[in-house]
Design a protein around this motif. Sequence first.
Motif, PDB file in Angstrom:
ATOM      1  N   GLU A  64       0.823  -1.202   0.000  1.00  0.00           N
ATOM      2  CA  GLU A  64       0.000   0.000   0.000  1.00  0.00           C
ATOM      3  C   GLU A  64       0.865   1.263   0.000  1.00  0.00           C
ATOM      4  O   GLU A  64       0.579   2.228  -0.725  1.00  0.00           O
ATOM      5  N   LYS A  65       1.908   1.259   0.797  1.00  0.00           N
ATOM      6  CA  LYS A  65       2.768   2.435   0.891  1.00  0.00           C
ATOM      7  C   LYS A  65       3.496   2.714  -0.432  1.00  0.00           C
ATOM      8  O   LYS A  65       3.750   3.873  -0.786  1.00  0.00           O
ATOM      9  N   THR A  66       3.848   1.665  -1.145  1.00  0.00           N
ATOM     10  CA  THR A  66       4.623   1.822  -2.376  1.00  0.00           C
ATOM     11  C   THR A  66       3.750   1.798  -3.625  1.00  0.00           C
ATOM     12  O   THR A  66       4.262   1.942  -4.743  1.00  0.00           O
ATOM     13  N   GLU A  67       2.448   1.572  -3.439  1.00  0.00           N
ATOM     14  CA  GLU A  67       1.489   1.548  -4.537  1.00  0.00           C
ATOM     15  C   GLU A  67       1.837   0.480  -5.570  1.00  0.00           C
ATOM     16  O   GLU A  67       1.818   0.705  -6.790  1.00  0.00           O
ATOM     17  N   VAL A  68       2.188  -0.707  -5.052  1.00  0.00           N
ATOM     18  CA  VAL A  68       2.410  -1.874  -5.907  1.00  0.00           C
ATOM     19  C   VAL A  68       1.530  -2.993  -5.382  1.00  0.00           C
ATOM     20  O   VAL A  68       0.895  -2.870  -4.332  1.00  0.00           O
ATOM     21  N   SER A  69       1.493  -4.097  -6.087  1.00  0.00           N
ATOM     22  CA  SER A  69       0.683  -5.226  -5.643  1.00  0.00           C
ATOM     23  C   SER A  69       1.421  -6.014  -4.563  1.00  0.00           C
ATOM     24  O   SER A  69       2.654  -5.982  -4.481  1.00  0.00           O
ATOM     25  N   GLN A  70       0.643  -6.737  -3.738  1.00  0.00           N
ATOM     26  CA  GLN A  70       1.256  -7.571  -2.713  1.00  0.00           C
ATOM     27  C   GLN A  70       2.080  -8.680  -3.358  1.00  0.00           C
ATOM     28  O   GLN A  70       3.103  -9.102  -2.828  1.00  0.00           O
ATOM     29  N   GLY A  71       1.634  -9.150  -4.520  1.00  0.00           N
ATOM     30  CA  GLY A  71       2.403 -10.162  -5.240  1.00  0.00           C
ATOM     31  C   GLY A  71       3.769  -9.652  -5.651  1.00  0.00           C
ATOM     32  O   GLY A  71       4.759 -10.395  -5.624  1.00  0.00           O
ATOM     33  N   SER A  72       3.842  -8.368  -6.017  1.00  0.00           N
ATOM     34  CA  SER A  72       5.135  -7.779  -6.390  1.00  0.00           C
ATOM     35  C   SER A  72       6.080  -7.747  -5.193  1.00  0.00           C
ATOM     36  O   SER A  72       7.289  -7.978  -5.332  1.00  0.00           O
ATOM     37  N   VAL A  73       5.522  -7.464  -4.007  1.00  0.00           N
ATOM     38  CA  VAL A  73       6.334  -7.474  -2.788  1.00  0.00           C
ATOM     39  C   VAL A  73       6.904  -8.870  -2.552  1.00  0.00           C
ATOM     40  O   VAL A  73       8.096  -9.030  -2.261  1.00  0.00           O
ATOM     41  N   SER A  74       6.060  -9.880  -2.706  1.00  0.00           N
ATOM     42  CA  SER A  74       6.515 -11.265  -2.498  1.00  0.00           C
ATOM     43  C   SER A  74       7.579 -11.645  -3.508  1.00  0.00           C
ATOM     44  O   SER A  74       8.609 -12.252  -3.153  1.00  0.00           O
ATOM     45  N   ARG A  75       7.366 -11.296  -4.781  1.00  0.00           N
ATOM     46  CA  ARG A  75       8.347 -11.640  -5.820  1.00  0.00           C
ATOM     47  C   ARG A  75       9.666 -10.901  -5.608  1.00  0.00           C
ATOM     48  O   ARG A  75      10.745 -11.438  -5.869  1.00  0.00           O
ATOM     49  N   PHE A  76       9.571  -9.676  -5.116  1.00  0.00           N
ATOM     50  CA  PHE A  76      10.780  -8.912  -4.809  1.00  0.00           C
ATOM     51  C   PHE A  76      11.605  -9.630  -3.741  1.00  0.00           C
ATOM     52  O   PHE A  76      12.830  -9.758  -3.859  1.00  0.00           O
ATOM     53  N   CYS A  77      10.931 -10.112  -2.692  1.00  0.00           N
ATOM     54  CA  CYS A  77      11.633 -10.807  -1.596  1.00  0.00           C
ATOM     55  C   CYS A  77      12.230 -12.122  -2.078  1.00  0.00           C
ATOM     56  O   CYS A  77      13.332 -12.508  -1.673  1.00  0.00           O
ATOM     57  N   ILE A  78      11.503 -12.823  -2.948  1.00  0.00           N
ATOM     58  CA  ILE A  78      12.032 -14.069  -3.515  1.00  0.00           C
ATOM     59  C   ILE A  78      13.261 -13.760  -4.370  1.00  0.00           C
ATOM     60  O   ILE A  78      14.250 -14.515  -4.371  1.00  0.00           O
ATOM     61  N   GLY A  79      13.216 -12.638  -5.086  1.00  0.00           N
ATOM     62  CA  GLY A  79      14.371 -12.222  -5.873  1.00  0.00           C
ATOM     63  C   GLY A  79      15.600 -11.943  -5.021  1.00  0.00           C
ATOM     64  O   GLY A  79      16.732 -12.115  -5.470  1.00  0.00           O
ATOM     65  N   LEU A  80      15.367 -11.533  -3.764  1.00  0.00           N
ATOM     66  CA  LEU A  80      16.480 -11.298  -2.841  1.00  0.00           C
ATOM     67  C   LEU A  80      17.100 -12.606  -2.347  1.00  0.00           C
ATOM     68  O   LEU A  80      18.200 -12.604  -1.793  1.00  0.00           O
ATOM     69  N   GLY A  81      16.374 -13.715  -2.541  1.00  0.00           N
ATOM     70  CA  GLY A  81      16.873 -15.005  -2.081  1.00  0.00           C
ATOM     71  C   GLY A  81      16.117 -15.566  -0.905  1.00  0.00           C
ATOM     72  O   GLY A  81      16.545 -16.556  -0.308  1.00  0.00           O
ATOM     73  N   TYR A  82      14.977 -14.960  -0.551  1.00  0.00           N
ATOM     74  CA  TYR A  82      14.174 -15.430   0.572  1.00  0.00           C
ATOM     75  C   TYR A  82      12.992 -16.247   0.070  1.00  0.00           C
ATOM     76  O   TYR A  82      12.640 -16.209  -1.114  1.00  0.00           O
ATOM     77  N   LYS A  83      12.360 -16.967   0.986  1.00  0.00           N
ATOM     78  CA  LYS A  83      11.207 -17.784   0.629  1.00  0.00           C
ATOM     79  C   LYS A  83       9.976 -16.931   0.344  1.00  0.00           C
ATOM     80  O   LYS A  83       9.062 -17.380  -0.344  1.00  0.00           O
ATOM     81  N   GLY A  84       9.947 -15.739   0.892  1.00  0.00           N
ATOM     82  CA  GLY A  84       8.826 -14.843   0.729  1.00  0.00           C
ATOM     83  C   GLY A  84       8.987 -13.655   1.646  1.00  0.00           C
ATOM     84  O   GLY A  84      10.067 -13.439   2.228  1.00  0.00           O
ATOM     85  N   TYR A  85       7.921 -12.879   1.819  1.00  0.00           N
ATOM     86  CA  TYR A  85       8.029 -11.653   2.614  1.00  0.00           C
ATOM     87  C   TYR A  85       8.355 -11.938   4.072  1.00  0.00           C
ATOM     88  O   TYR A  85       9.198 -11.264   4.671  1.00  0.00           O
ATOM     89  N   ASN A  86       7.685 -12.927   4.685  1.00  0.00           N
ATOM     90  CA  ASN A  86       7.920 -13.204   6.103  1.00  0.00           C
ATOM     91  C   ASN A  86       9.362 -13.618   6.364  1.00  0.00           C
ATOM     92  O   ASN A  86       9.963 -13.236   7.377  1.00  0.00           O
ATOM     93  N   ASP A  87       9.928 -14.396   5.455  1.00  0.00           N
ATOM     94  CA  ASP A  87      11.325 -14.810   5.588  1.00  0.00           C
ATOM     95  C   ASP A  87      12.246 -13.590   5.497  1.00  0.00           C
ATOM     96  O   ASP A  87      13.191 -13.429   6.288  1.00  0.00           O
ATOM     97  N   PHE A  88      11.957 -12.723   4.536  1.00  0.00           N
ATOM     98  CA  PHE A  88      12.719 -11.475   4.410  1.00  0.00           C
ATOM     99  C   PHE A  88      12.563 -10.612   5.660  1.00  0.00           C
ATOM    100  O   PHE A  88      13.535 -10.040   6.161  1.00  0.00           O
ATOM    101  N   LEU A  89      11.333 -10.519   6.185  1.00  0.00           N
ATOM    102  CA  LEU A  89      11.065  -9.679   7.343  1.00  0.00           C
ATOM    103  C   LEU A  89      11.860 -10.142   8.555  1.00  0.00           C
ATOM    104  O   LEU A  89      12.432  -9.335   9.292  1.00  0.00           O
ATOM    105  N   HIS A  90      11.905 -11.451   8.780  1.00  0.00           N
ATOM    106  CA  HIS A  90      12.664 -11.980   9.910  1.00  0.00           C
ATOM    107  C   HIS A  90      14.147 -11.600   9.793  1.00  0.00           C
ATOM    108  O   HIS A  90      14.794 -11.251  10.784  1.00  0.00           O
TER     109      HIS A  90
END
Length: 298
Positions: free
Chosen positions: A54-80
Amino acid sequence: MSVVKEQSEIKKLDDLWVRIAQVAQGSPTYEKLAHYIEKNYMQVIFMTASEVAEKTEVSQGSVSRFCIGLGYKGYNDFLHSLQRFAKKEMTAPQRLQYTSNSDENIASILRMEYENMDQLTTILHQPAYQKLVAQLVDAEQVLLVSARMSATLLSYTSYILNKIRNNVRRLTPQSPEWDTIDLLDPKKVQVLAMVFPRYPKALLEKLNELDQKGFPIAAITDSITSPVYSLANPVLSVPITTSSIFDIYSTPILFLNLLLRDVARKTQGLDKRMQEIEQLDRMHNTYYEIHRSGPKAT
């Protein structure tokens, strides 16, 4: 480069920024996410994926794919991972400010706790865990040491471990014996330190002194980036949740219960000891007894 390898290389915050900069080049959406996270990471550690979207005006799926691109399993993994890096510099007033402004709900915090607890299965099968169990069983004397909020874990650990064995002491910088630990015989002592953020300087300084004098030190901490890794062996990394004004210790408490259960299983003569403790409790009338009367006659 595989995803697993990418994630394994992210050991500190600077490594994460390098990786974020690389992924940001993938698309304008990723660039927008990278810019927001870099500039607002102290807020992001208290945000859900939908809030970031919401803050970045992108889709939640884009957030998840971004985190996977970083090498994480998803957003929660990145957040930890981000929480582990950022919370070392997070003050209580900052936490209060951001949690007061956050829409994060109880369900999100509980989900993080479930994920933390899921990691215990892996932790309990590590050779370091078995080594710690053996040390707590075999040591002539066990010293439980910690400071500040981490020290709240000592009372729980000490209470149970004293039921299992003799010669267990808990010490903090406020204890009269703190300054004389160094005078003990390192060959007769096993130190177990609880070291969670924000890492207390007095505790780390004492552990450094004990390490230099040859005391065997084991530690329970929150991350492989913890400063205690250079001072102790074994070290068990048990995750905590930062999404609150104060860190949540549910997972370390569960870990300690399982650890002490395994120590009890390997301690010889425990049945006799527990019977003797029960007899002492009865003699001292330790616990309130509920006397249930039968149904009144009519």
